[in-house]
Scaffold this motif. Sequence first.
Motif, PDB file in Angstrom:
ATOM      1  N   THR A 126      15.274   1.960  32.697  1.00  0.00           N
ATOM      2  CA  THR A 126      14.795   3.328  32.873  1.00  0.00           C
ATOM      3  C   THR A 126      15.605   4.314  32.033  1.00  0.00           C
ATOM      4  O   THR A 126      15.084   5.360  31.621  1.00  0.00           O
ATOM      5  CB  THR A 126      14.895   3.729  34.364  1.00  0.00           C
ATOM      6  OG1 THR A 126      14.213   2.752  35.143  1.00  0.00           O
ATOM      7  CG2 THR A 126      14.296   5.093  34.620  1.00  0.00           C
ATOM      8  N   THR A 143      15.751  -2.204  36.380  1.00  0.00           N
ATOM      9  CA  THR A 143      16.146  -0.886  36.869  1.00  0.00           C
ATOM     10  C   THR A 143      16.826  -0.079  35.778  1.00  0.00           C
ATOM     11  O   THR A 143      16.495   1.094  35.545  1.00  0.00           O
ATOM     12  CB  THR A 143      17.095  -1.022  38.076  1.00  0.00           C
ATOM     13  OG1 THR A 143      16.482  -1.832  39.075  1.00  0.00           O
ATOM     14  CG2 THR A 143      17.402   0.339  38.677  1.00  0.00           C
ATOM     15  N   GLU A 191       8.054   2.078  38.322  1.00  0.00           N
ATOM     16  CA  GLU A 191       9.376   1.550  38.659  1.00  0.00           C
ATOM     17  C   GLU A 191       9.342   0.744  39.956  1.00  0.00           C
ATOM     18  O   GLU A 191      10.092  -0.214  40.123  1.00  0.00           O
ATOM     19  CB  GLU A 191      10.387   2.696  38.757  1.00  0.00           C
ATOM     20  CG  GLU A 191      10.752   3.298  37.415  1.00  0.00           C
ATOM     21  CD  GLU A 191      11.369   2.285  36.477  1.00  0.00           C
ATOM     22  OE1 GLU A 191      12.273   1.536  36.899  1.00  0.00           O
ATOM     23  OE2 GLU A 191      10.938   2.211  35.312  1.00  0.00           O
ATOM     24  N   SER A 192       8.485   1.135  40.894  1.00  0.00           N
ATOM     25  CA  SER A 192       8.315   0.331  42.117  1.00  0.00           C
ATOM     26  C   SER A 192       7.745  -1.037  41.770  1.00  0.00           C
ATOM     27  O   SER A 192       8.192  -2.071  42.286  1.00  0.00           O
ATOM     28  CB  SER A 192       7.383   1.043  43.098  1.00  0.00           C
ATOM     29  OG  SER A 192       7.840   2.335  43.410  1.00  0.00           O
ATOM     30  N   ASN A 240      19.488  -5.639  43.742  1.00  0.00           N
ATOM     31  CA  ASN A 240      18.711  -4.417  43.558  1.00  0.00           C
ATOM     32  C   ASN A 240      19.377  -3.212  44.213  1.00  0.00           C
ATOM     33  O   ASN A 240      19.415  -2.124  43.635  1.00  0.00           O
ATOM     34  CB  ASN A 240      17.300  -4.610  44.123  1.00  0.00           C
ATOM     35  CG  ASN A 240      16.352  -5.225  43.124  1.00  0.00           C
ATOM     36  OD1 ASN A 240      15.859  -4.564  42.217  1.00  0.00           O
ATOM     37  ND2 ASN A 240      16.107  -6.517  43.269  1.00  0.00           N
ATOM     38  N   SER A 292       4.574  -1.491  44.969  1.00  0.00           N
ATOM     39  CA  SER A 292       5.419  -2.684  45.102  1.00  0.00           C
ATOM     40  C   SER A 292       4.557  -3.912  45.354  1.00  0.00           C
ATOM     41  O   SER A 292       4.792  -4.980  44.775  1.00  0.00           O
ATOM     42  CB  SER A 292       6.418  -2.497  46.243  1.00  0.00           C
ATOM     43  OG  SER A 292       7.322  -1.444  45.970  1.00  0.00           O
ATOM     44  N   ASN A 297      10.053  -3.672  39.463  1.00  0.00           N
ATOM     45  CA  ASN A 297      11.160  -4.314  40.167  1.00  0.00           C
ATOM     46  C   ASN A 297      10.673  -5.326  41.196  1.00  0.00           C
ATOM     47  O   ASN A 297      11.365  -6.290  41.510  1.00  0.00           O
ATOM     48  CB  ASN A 297      12.027  -3.258  40.858  1.00  0.00           C
ATOM     49  CG  ASN A 297      13.118  -2.746  39.940  1.00  0.00           C
ATOM     50  OD1 ASN A 297      12.830  -2.064  38.966  1.00  0.00           O
ATOM     51  ND2 ASN A 297      14.358  -3.082  40.227  1.00  0.00           N
ATOM     52  N   ASP A 305       3.340  -2.745  35.696  1.00  0.00           N
ATOM     53  CA  ASP A 305       3.716  -1.329  35.671  1.00  0.00           C
ATOM     54  C   ASP A 305       2.547  -0.453  35.231  1.00  0.00           C
ATOM     55  O   ASP A 305       2.395   0.674  35.704  1.00  0.00           O
ATOM     56  CB  ASP A 305       4.951  -1.099  34.799  1.00  0.00           C
ATOM     57  CG  ASP A 305       4.713  -1.374  33.333  1.00  0.00           C
ATOM     58  OD1 ASP A 305       3.832  -2.183  33.009  1.00  0.00           O
ATOM     59  OD2 ASP A 305       5.425  -0.782  32.494  1.00  0.00           O
ATOM     60  N   SER A 327       8.935  -1.471  30.920  1.00  0.00           N
ATOM     61  CA  SER A 327       9.199  -0.070  31.273  1.00  0.00           C
ATOM     62  C   SER A 327       8.417   0.900  30.384  1.00  0.00           C
ATOM     63  O   SER A 327       8.778   2.070  30.271  1.00  0.00           O
ATOM     64  CB  SER A 327      10.698   0.239  31.188  1.00  0.00           C
ATOM     65  OG  SER A 327      11.166   0.152  29.855  1.00  0.00           O
ATOM     66  N   SER A 334      12.911   1.766  42.492  1.00  0.00           N
ATOM     67  CA  SER A 334      13.263   0.421  42.017  1.00  0.00           C
ATOM     68  C   SER A 334      13.940  -0.387  43.108  1.00  0.00           C
ATOM     69  O   SER A 334      13.645  -1.576  43.295  1.00  0.00           O
ATOM     70  CB  SER A 334      14.185   0.521  40.797  1.00  0.00           C
ATOM     71  OG  SER A 334      13.514   1.097  39.697  1.00  0.00           O
TER      72      SER A 334
END
Length: 614
Positions: free
Chosen positions: A74, A71, A309-310, A371, A256, A313, A274, A88, A115
């Motif tokens: 970022t 997270t 980002e989903s 998280n 996700s 994580n 990602d 990332s 995230s």
Amino acid sequence: MFDAFLAGLQLVFTWPSPLYLMIGVAAGIWLGAVPGLGGITGVVIILPFTFGMDTVPALALILGVFAVTATSDTIASVMLGIPGTAASQATVMDGYPMAQRGEAARAFGAAFTASAIGGVMGGLAMAASLPVIRPLILSFGTPEFFMLGALGLTMVATISGASIGKGLAAAAAGLMLSQIGFPVASEEPRYWFEIMYLIDGLPLIPLVLGLFALPEMLDLAVRNTSISRVERDDTVTLSTGIRDALQNWWLVIRCSWIGIYIGMLPGLGGMIADWVAYGHAVQSSRGKDGGEVDPPFGRGQVRGVIAPESANNAVLGGALIPTVGLGIPGSASMAILLGAFTILGLAPGRAMLGDQLDVTFSLVWMLIFANIVGAGLLMLLSRQVARLAFVDGQLIVPLVLMFVFMSAWLDTPDIASWVTVLALGAIGYMMKRGGWPRPALVLGFVLGPVMENAFVLSSQTFSLADLATRPLTMILLALLVLAVLLSVRTMVKARRTSAARADDLPDSQTGHTLSIALGLICLCAFAAAIVPTFDWPRSARLFPLAIAPLGVVFAVLALMTDGRALMRPGRGPLHWPDRRSLLFLALLACMIATAVLLGQPAALLGFTALYLLT
């Protein structure tokens, strides 16, 4: 099962576990925000402190670090255009352009919300799938691993630039760089040029820092402005980004699940997830009239931040499934975690799914709470961090460069690491100005050993007829072809609707002199890489001989793109390297020479003082 689920929750809230979870979260925020560190470094640093601790508090400390680095990475991706961690890279594509438009706070709001949701979904997926994981994971063999790597690499190459030829050539260059040093199936080193620094392969951290950090800092120094290129707009806030993530809730859920499933597959993880999620967002997003979204991806589209980002994580929850259930680490970080399990007296597999099931479910709760808490803390900090986008860039450049060179040295303590950063920085500058996608090169470098191992084993075990009878292999091949066709269609459509003047076209279509030079360098390097392979054993030459000829073809395609651009009527003048950019690189070279003579601290302090004075 449900009793064990509740027992795991009770273990997490039994003192001092909450304290150690918060300490891990705080450490993870810092480690993820500093480029070049990340989760693996954090766990290596934290692991000695867990000796002698009780099992659950020790796991809380470790999981707190692991969960939050995906997270907090970022911050560097959005503010500096430098991937905080390897997972990332895709966030840089739209996060940094958003910061340049003064929308860093919006990017943070969207990223941290996505995230948190992705991390929670990863934890819940781990809890739900523990009883049924074995057949799902074992359905993937070496051909499927190779095809999945090729799919992820192709998606990166075709969506992260406006020229497919340049994207594929950059990916092939990354694969070839991964061949330096000892191969996975032979004891004879390759492409190491009798340099001991290269005998174990080119280190990843100096490569990533050079490709991403130096070009962005060079650009910031030469422009002599802040990161943001526009005046501050107080209407674009953190809450705007939170609303963006919630409005795109279906995209968050889909990405996700992409992260969870790819995390389950050993050897891949966030670096693939990602980019697959980013490619899915590009290919599934449409504007109000059914055309291209506004702004387009790669120029500050918020969905280009939400999707990766989903996914990255959610990867941790997916990666824990084979690690806990089968004792198969899904990545290098999971291998370290597996070692931590052994030290703490845990036995992955039957024991952690039986007598130690409450401890296993405590991992799920730790993942969920870490998280949520990490995203909340980062949102509180993000307002202050976003203001850095409006600070004079000349104050940011020397500080960031100091961290960059210190990180490269800590990863591999050799002056050659600094030389690598500078050399890859020059290449990264050429790639940025010429429209060559840098993420494709990095991902190719990371996936090279995994793909080579799968390729060699598949070629020894299966014939082409055997591969045609494997449904998963054929499905992944079809997806790969589909990804290329969709990218070609999108690119053709974009060229038809672009402005007629060459100055309005992307760098990858304008025939930049640096792009032409890079294309020629790649063409010669790929051709030269073929020559020594004939003296190597079959297992050592198989993968380089498969990649290098393809690289020649891709380099020719890239040169043809630039050639067409040069002949386009009404194009502007040729772009040449800026004199101040060359002076900046020369100053860094002098710093490295000073480090050889006087040591690293004196060189770094001298460079910083000289830069601020001049």
